[in-house]
Design a protein around this motif. Structure first.
Motif, PDB file in Angstrom:
ATOM      1  N   ALA A 125       0.832  -1.206   0.000  1.00  0.00           N
ATOM      2  CA  ALA A 125       0.000   0.000   0.000  1.00  0.00           C
ATOM      3  C   ALA A 125       0.868   1.257   0.000  1.00  0.00           C
ATOM      4  O   ALA A 125       0.593   2.235  -0.698  1.00  0.00           O
ATOM      5  N   VAL A 126       1.965   1.246   0.816  1.00  0.00           N
ATOM      6  CA  VAL A 126       2.856   2.405   0.884  1.00  0.00           C
ATOM      7  C   VAL A 126       3.499   2.671  -0.469  1.00  0.00           C
ATOM      8  O   VAL A 126       3.636   3.813  -0.915  1.00  0.00           O
ATOM      9  N   ARG A 127       3.877   1.568  -1.154  1.00  0.00           N
ATOM     10  CA  ARG A 127       4.533   1.716  -2.451  1.00  0.00           C
ATOM     11  C   ARG A 127       3.545   1.746  -3.605  1.00  0.00           C
ATOM     12  O   ARG A 127       3.950   1.703  -4.767  1.00  0.00           O
ATOM     13  N   LEU A 128       2.240   1.774  -3.247  1.00  0.00           N
ATOM     14  CA  LEU A 128       1.163   1.847  -4.249  1.00  0.00           C
ATOM     15  C   LEU A 128       1.261   0.716  -5.267  1.00  0.00           C
ATOM     16  O   LEU A 128       0.912   0.865  -6.442  1.00  0.00           O
ATOM     17  N   GLY A 129       1.727  -0.451  -4.795  1.00  0.00           N
ATOM     18  CA  GLY A 129       1.791  -1.639  -5.644  1.00  0.00           C
ATOM     19  C   GLY A 129       2.899  -1.647  -6.658  1.00  0.00           C
ATOM     20  O   GLY A 129       2.957  -2.522  -7.523  1.00  0.00           O
ATOM     21  N   THR A 130       3.818  -0.668  -6.598  1.00  0.00           N
ATOM     22  CA  THR A 130       4.863  -0.576  -7.627  1.00  0.00           C
ATOM     23  C   THR A 130       5.871  -1.705  -7.532  1.00  0.00           C
ATOM     24  O   THR A 130       6.546  -2.028  -8.508  1.00  0.00           O
ATOM     25  N   SER A 131       5.966  -2.335  -6.371  1.00  0.00           N
ATOM     26  CA  SER A 131       6.939  -3.423  -6.216  1.00  0.00           C
ATOM     27  C   SER A 131       6.253  -4.782  -6.229  1.00  0.00           C
ATOM     28  O   SER A 131       6.808  -5.777  -5.800  1.00  0.00           O
ATOM     29  N   GLY A 132       5.020  -4.817  -6.729  1.00  0.00           N
ATOM     30  CA  GLY A 132       4.306  -6.092  -6.809  1.00  0.00           C
ATOM     31  C   GLY A 132       3.191  -6.152  -5.800  1.00  0.00           C
ATOM     32  O   GLY A 132       3.067  -5.321  -4.897  1.00  0.00           O
ATOM     33  N   GLY A 133       2.352  -7.173  -5.968  1.00  0.00           N
ATOM     34  CA  GLY A 133       1.200  -7.332  -5.094  1.00  0.00           C
ATOM     35  C   GLY A 133       1.573  -7.933  -3.765  1.00  0.00           C
ATOM     36  O   GLY A 133       2.712  -8.296  -3.517  1.00  0.00           O
ATOM     37  N   ALA A 134       0.567  -8.031  -2.904  1.00  0.00           N
ATOM     38  CA  ALA A 134       0.801  -8.556  -1.562  1.00  0.00           C
ATOM     39  C   ALA A 134       0.022  -9.832  -1.313  1.00  0.00           C
ATOM     40  O   ALA A 134      -0.118 -10.251  -0.185  1.00  0.00           O
ATOM     41  N   SER A 135      -0.496 -10.447  -2.375  1.00  0.00           N
ATOM     42  CA  SER A 135      -1.328 -11.637  -2.206  1.00  0.00           C
ATOM     43  C   SER A 135      -0.507 -12.803  -1.680  1.00  0.00           C
ATOM     44  O   SER A 135       0.557 -13.124  -2.222  1.00  0.00           O
ATOM     45  N   THR A 136      -1.021 -13.432  -0.669  1.00  0.00           N
ATOM     46  CA  THR A 136      -0.412 -14.650  -0.148  1.00  0.00           C
ATOM     47  C   THR A 136      -0.852 -15.831  -1.006  1.00  0.00           C
ATOM     48  O   THR A 136      -1.744 -15.720  -1.851  1.00  0.00           O
ATOM     49  N   ILE A 137      -0.245 -16.979  -0.763  1.00  0.00           N
ATOM     50  CA  ILE A 137      -0.668 -18.192  -1.474  1.00  0.00           C
ATOM     51  C   ILE A 137      -2.128 -18.484  -1.191  1.00  0.00           C
ATOM     52  O   ILE A 137      -2.887 -18.867  -2.084  1.00  0.00           O
ATOM     53  N   THR A 138      -2.533 -18.265   0.056  1.00  0.00           N
ATOM     54  CA  THR A 138      -3.931 -18.517   0.423  1.00  0.00           C
ATOM     55  C   THR A 138      -4.873 -17.570  -0.298  1.00  0.00           C
ATOM     56  O   THR A 138      -5.949 -17.969  -0.752  1.00  0.00           O
ATOM     57  N   GLN A 139      -4.492 -16.306  -0.421  1.00  0.00           N
ATOM     58  CA  GLN A 139      -5.311 -15.350  -1.171  1.00  0.00           C
ATOM     59  C   GLN A 139      -5.388 -15.743  -2.646  1.00  0.00           C
ATOM     60  O   GLN A 139      -6.453 -15.646  -3.267  1.00  0.00           O
ATOM     61  N   GLN A 140      -4.271 -16.166  -3.213  1.00  0.00           N
ATOM     62  CA  GLN A 140      -4.287 -16.601  -4.607  1.00  0.00           C
ATOM     63  C   GLN A 140      -5.193 -17.812  -4.790  1.00  0.00           C
ATOM     64  O   GLN A 140      -5.903 -17.925  -5.791  1.00  0.00           O
ATOM     65  N   LEU A 141      -5.172 -18.724  -3.829  1.00  0.00           N
ATOM     66  CA  LEU A 141      -6.060 -19.880  -3.885  1.00  0.00           C
ATOM     67  C   LEU A 141      -7.513 -19.439  -3.799  1.00  0.00           C
ATOM     68  O   LEU A 141      -8.366 -19.942  -4.545  1.00  0.00           O
ATOM     69  N   ALA A 142      -7.806 -18.493  -2.898  1.00  0.00           N
ATOM     70  CA  ALA A 142      -9.172 -17.987  -2.770  1.00  0.00           C
ATOM     71  C   ALA A 142      -9.657 -17.406  -4.090  1.00  0.00           C
ATOM     72  O   ALA A 142     -10.803 -17.629  -4.508  1.00  0.00           O
ATOM     73  N   LYS A 143      -8.779 -16.649  -4.741  1.00  0.00           N
ATOM     74  CA  LYS A 143      -9.136 -16.043  -6.026  1.00  0.00           C
ATOM     75  C   LYS A 143      -9.424 -17.119  -7.067  1.00  0.00           C
ATOM     76  O   LYS A 143     -10.391 -17.042  -7.819  1.00  0.00           O
ATOM     77  N   LEU A 144      -8.578 -18.167  -7.109  1.00  0.00           N
ATOM     78  CA  LEU A 144      -8.751 -19.232  -8.086  1.00  0.00           C
ATOM     79  C   LEU A 144     -10.014 -20.049  -7.830  1.00  0.00           C
ATOM     80  O   LEU A 144     -10.713 -20.442  -8.760  1.00  0.00           O
ATOM     81  N   LEU A 145     -10.303 -20.272  -6.553  1.00  0.00           N
ATOM     82  CA  LEU A 145     -11.416 -21.146  -6.214  1.00  0.00           C
ATOM     83  C   LEU A 145     -12.780 -20.494  -6.366  1.00  0.00           C
ATOM     84  O   LEU A 145     -13.721 -21.117  -6.852  1.00  0.00           O
ATOM     85  N   PHE A 146     -12.884 -19.208  -5.970  1.00  0.00           N
ATOM     86  CA  PHE A 146     -14.226 -18.676  -5.792  1.00  0.00           C
ATOM     87  C   PHE A 146     -14.596 -17.428  -6.574  1.00  0.00           C
ATOM     88  O   PHE A 146     -15.760 -17.139  -6.722  1.00  0.00           O
ATOM     89  N   HIS A 147     -13.668 -16.642  -7.039  1.00  0.00           N
ATOM     90  CA  HIS A 147     -14.154 -15.482  -7.780  1.00  0.00           C
ATOM     91  C   HIS A 147     -13.235 -15.014  -8.898  1.00  0.00           C
ATOM     92  O   HIS A 147     -13.335 -13.897  -9.368  1.00  0.00           O
ATOM     93  N   GLY A 148     -12.350 -15.847  -9.376  1.00  0.00           N
ATOM     94  CA  GLY A 148     -11.608 -15.523 -10.586  1.00  0.00           C
ATOM     95  C   GLY A 148     -10.713 -14.320 -10.461  1.00  0.00           C
ATOM     96  O   GLY A 148     -10.245 -13.956  -9.390  1.00  0.00           O
ATOM     97  N   GLU A 149     -10.514 -13.619 -11.573  1.00  0.00           N
ATOM     98  CA  GLU A 149      -9.543 -12.530 -11.631  1.00  0.00           C
ATOM     99  C   GLU A 149     -10.089 -11.178 -11.206  1.00  0.00           C
ATOM    100  O   GLU A 149      -9.355 -10.249 -10.991  1.00  0.00           O
ATOM    101  N   GLY A 150     -11.402 -11.050 -11.168  1.00  0.00           N
ATOM    102  CA  GLY A 150     -11.961  -9.767 -10.739  1.00  0.00           C
ATOM    103  C   GLY A 150     -12.088  -8.765 -11.862  1.00  0.00           C
ATOM    104  O   GLY A 150     -11.789  -9.033 -13.015  1.00  0.00           O
ATOM    105  N   SER A 151     -12.527  -7.559 -11.527  1.00  0.00           N
ATOM    106  CA  SER A 151     -12.774  -6.516 -12.525  1.00  0.00           C
ATOM    107  C   SER A 151     -11.660  -5.478 -12.508  1.00  0.00           C
ATOM    108  O   SER A 151     -10.942  -5.326 -11.532  1.00  0.00           O
ATOM    109  N   ARG A 152     -11.543  -4.711 -13.589  1.00  0.00           N
ATOM    110  CA  ARG A 152     -10.551  -3.644 -13.669  1.00  0.00           C
ATOM    111  C   ARG A 152     -11.049  -2.368 -12.990  1.00  0.00           C
ATOM    112  O   ARG A 152     -10.262  -1.464 -12.728  1.00  0.00           O
ATOM    113  N   PHE A 153     -12.354  -2.250 -12.753  1.00  0.00           N
ATOM    114  CA  PHE A 153     -12.878  -1.046 -12.117  1.00  0.00           C
ATOM    115  C   PHE A 153     -12.469  -1.008 -10.650  1.00  0.00           C
ATOM    116  O   PHE A 153     -12.624  -1.994  -9.929  1.00  0.00           O
ATOM    117  N   PRO A 154     -11.944   0.136 -10.176  1.00  0.00           N
ATOM    118  CA  PRO A 154     -11.389   0.200  -8.815  1.00  0.00           C
ATOM    119  C   PRO A 154     -12.360  -0.251  -7.735  1.00  0.00           C
ATOM    120  O   PRO A 154     -11.972  -0.984  -6.822  1.00  0.00           O
TER     121      PRO A 154
END
Length: 775
Positions: A125-154
């Motif tokens: 958050a401090v670096r505004l994502g410029t050094s990469g995301g902060a998703s953990t393996i568990t968060q990545q699994l959650a994304k894969l299992l239940f709601h895909g990649e998401g939308s581009r709208f903020p």
């Protein structure tokens, strides 16, 4: 009592003091309302206000799109049915270095957090994502299992992120760290038909995950960042550099030493690429046959809740009878023999203006071509788009770029669709099947030489004229009904069946292929030399109906005309039915229906289907053994003697893969249909029977002469190469023993006078060719 001080004497606050008080008040208000909003936002998200959230049951059993595995009798996965090529593996099946590579690269504090890494989240958050995301393996699994990649709208992305955090925390409560690792690797997409770590290991390295090396594991983990970008098939150098980044992370987290890293990063990426598509891999024709069976099976075998199984997503395990080693040997034999035979076929076509069709009229040629055009995808697509027949036909004469099949691989070329039809009509095709006579278990199935380009299955789908391979059914009928034995003699002489007998509409006088007559011969010699007049005399004695009845009892499903000409093979039968029928003789007269499934389990390993063997008695043991003795004579002194010689003679070696030099008992029969359109060999040892057919798609596309068109040269070598490899593989335990002799055998089968080898049995006018007229 508080002393009153007039207002004019109260010291005034300066502007800084007034602003500080104001900002403090606003700060605490903002903090209070902000925290309240965040808490409310997460509560609303968890309650499903912004979209459904997974229930406890869904977290307990997250939906997965699991491929159905096809597993051979020797435990090898030979194919899959899938929407997504995913097969689950447990954590215990993952190598430790793979897990280390994943944690070091994707989530260094994986074992310390509870789903969300606060330190990484704040840092991102401090670096505004410029050094990469902060998703953990568990968060990545959650994304894969239940709601895909998401939308581009903020705003929507914020909602998705909140749901991702909530699901991640719930997953951490529901599963152990090891289970989360396994679930994530099972769900990840590695492109090129590889979904999940097991598919990725098989597709890229042809290994099970447990057998992956450190550098191979690092490559696969590196792909997770962006599988399309770090695709080793398309971008090998980028993939290698990304692999080395993973190795560096493993050093940083003390999973590797610097010396180990330097050794591994200098290694090239060595792939053993095996894409698991429906049209590639081994046993492609069998897998398609199995798919059609499963489509019907699911309708007749519903789940306990009444719904149908989905063979593409329910993760079934289909255990089949095929042996992966025998299947590979069968495909190897086809791929070795057919290209050599094709050279001879093409040589015979050089001066043929109507190639590959031989001795047919222009009208017949046009009929064949028009039928092929109407069955093509081009015709169907243009017709669906409203094009007229005239326009469609015209389009077949326009040159276009295309990729075509050759025996040396695919080739880009330019030709008209009409020319491409002729081109493909000129390829030799084959069908081969092997099965165990006593169990009916099919062990190898080759429906053609390349499923991608030729999808017609010549084992279970295509019936072709069988030629002299039909004659043993005639001999068996005669032995059973007339009490003949292999040692009984019969006169080989000109023979005519008059008009009216056995429904013959015209006088029928069959000729021997070499136009020779040998006088008195034993039945064993007559079948060994495939003498046509003897077969005609036998069917005349027992009648066509009796032969047809026995043939159907042997499992042949084809309609057979009740005419004497069937004695010479004027019958169309599939390879599967021919092998099963011959197997009955090796199984002491008991027919076993060919079986290709051992059992089916659901994704949890619960047995849901186990077929029962189907069998029935056809012949008594003595008659069956007598037929075996007759068929052994074919490989001792007839057209099958090539299996026992050092060389084929007559220049056949370059085509046939000699020598085989089998010394063990083999019962078999060659067959060649009229005009060399079909070449056959069906052969057996006590515990394995195999049949081979070779010919072109259309019967009018054929060899001009019998030299290479006969079954002994076109089909028998595939059988010989296959069996040679099977015998070399001692783990297969293919029998070299005698066929089991019934106790108290009542039929004379040992003709002590040696059978004289006929000089014409192995030359270019071999005796398995039939001349007949269908009446």
């Amino acid at each position: 009592m508080k002393k009153y001080i007039p207002k004019k004497y109260v010291p005034k606050k300066n502007w800084l003091q007034r602003d500080m008080a104001f900002y403090k008040r606003k700060f605490w208000q903002f903090l209070f309302y902000g925290l309240g909003f965040i808490i409310l936002f997460f509560l609303l998200a968890s309650w499903g206000v912004f979209g459904s959230m997974p229930s406890f049951e869904e977290l307990e059993n997250p939906e997965s799109n699991l491929a159905t595995e096809i597993i051979s009798s020797d435990g090898v996965t030979i194919g899959k049915f899938y929407n997504e090529n995913r097969t689950m593996v447990k954590y215990e099946a993952l190598p430790k270095h793979l897990v280390n590579a994943l944690v070091a690269t994707e989530d260094e504090r994986f074992y310390e957090h509870s789903g969300i890494d606060g330190k990484r989240t704040i840092g991102a958050a401090v670096r505004l994502g410029t050094s990469g995301g902060a998703s953990t393996i568990t968060q990545q699994l959650a994304k894969l299992l239940f709601h895909g990649e998401g939308s581009r709208f903020p705003l929507f992305r914020l909602v998705q992120k909140a749901k991702e955090w909530i699901i991640a925390v719930r997953l951490e409560r529901q599963y152990t760290k090891n289970e989360i690792i396994a679930m994530y690797l099972n769900k990840a997409d590695f492109v090129n038909t590889a979904v999940g770590i097991r598919s990725a290991a098989k597709v890229y390295f042809n290994k099970e995950p447990k057998d992956l090396s450190v550098e191979e594991s690092a490559m696969l983990v590196g792909m997770l960042k962006n599988p399309s970008l770090f695709n080793p098939i398309r971008r090998m150098e980028k993939t290698r550099l990304r692999r080395n980044v993973v190795l560096g992370q493993m050093v940083k987290n003390k999973f590797l030493t610097e010396a180990e890293k330097q050794e591994l990063e200098n290694k090239p990426i060595v792939l053993d690429f095996h894409p698991e598509s429906h049209k590639e891999g081994i046993a492609t024709y069998f897998r398609e046959y199995l798919r059609e069976f499963m489509k019907k099976w699911v309708k007749d075998n519903p789940k306990p809740d009444g719904s149908d199984y989905d063979i593409y997503s329910d993760g079934l395990k289909i255990y089949v009878t095929l042996d992966s080693r025998m299947q590979e040997y069968a495909e190897e034999a086809v791929s070795k023999h057919l290209p050599n035979l094709q050279v001879e076929f093409d040589n015979q076509q050089k001066d043929n203006k109507n190639r590959p069709f031989v001795r047919i009229s222009d009208a017949e040629t046009q009929k064949i071509m028009m039928s092929a055009m109407k069955n093509s995808d081009r015709w169907k697509e243009m017709e669906a788009n409203g094009k007229s027949e005239e326009d469609i036909i015209k389009s077949f004469g326009v040159k276009t770029k295309m990729t075509v099949f050759t025996w040396k691989g695919e080739k880009d070329t330019v030709m008209t669709p009409t020319d491409s039809i002729r081109y493909y009509k000129g390829f030799l095709q084959t069908g081969m099947m092997a099965m165990e006579p006593r169990t009916g278990h099919i062990k190898a199935w080759v429906g053609g030489m390349n499923y991608k380009y030729f999808q017609y299955d010549h084992v279970g789908q295509g019936a072709r004229q069988v030629g002299s391979t039909f004659k043993p059914f005639v001999y068996a009928t005669a032995i059973e009904q007339l009490n003949y034995s292999p040692c009984d003699s019969i006169l080989d002489s000109p023979f005519t069946i008059p008009k009216g007998r056995h429904h013959v509409t015209e006088t029928w006088t069959p000729n021997n292929s070499d136009h020779q007559y040998r006088g008195m011969v034993t039945l064993k010699k007559a079948l060994a030399l495939s003498i046509n007049t003897v077969s005609a005399k036998l069917i005349d004695k027992v009648g066509p109906e009796a032969v047809i009845d026995l043939t159907h009892k042997l499992g042949v499903k084809s309609e057979i005309p009740a005419q004497p000409s069937i004695a010479l093979g004027a019958v169309e039968i599939t390879v599967m039915d021919m092998v099963a029928a011959y197997s009955t003789f090796a199984n002491q007269g008991v027919y076993m229906k060919p079986q290709f499934i051992s059992r089916i389990e659901d994704k949890n390993g619960t047995l849901i289907y186990e077929p029962m063997p189907e069998s029935h008695d056809v012949l008594n043991k003595d008659v069956a053994f007598a037929v075996i003795r007759l068929l052994e004579g074919v490989t001792e002194s007839g057209s099958g003697v090539r299996l026992r010689t050092q060389g084929g003679g007559y220049g056949y070696e370059r085509v046939t893969g000699y020598p085989y030099v089998f010394k063990n008992p083999i019962a078999g029969k060659t067959g060649t249909s009229q005009n060399q359109s079909d070449g056959w060999f069906v052969g057996m040892v006590p515990n394995l029977a195999a049949g081979v057919w070779v010919g072109c798609e259309d019967r009018s596309a054929r060899f001009k002469s019998i030299t290479y068109g006969q079954g002994a040269v076109a089909a028998l070598p595939i059988w010989g190469m296959f069996m040679k490899k099977c015998y070399e593989d001692k783990d297969l335990d293919v029998s070299t023993k005698d066929f089991e002799r019934p106790s108290n055998l009542s039929i004379k089968v040992d003709c002590w006078a040696p059978v004289q080898k006929d000089s014409t049995a192995v030359d270019s006018t071999a005796q398995d060719t039939d001349e007949f007229e269908i009446q």
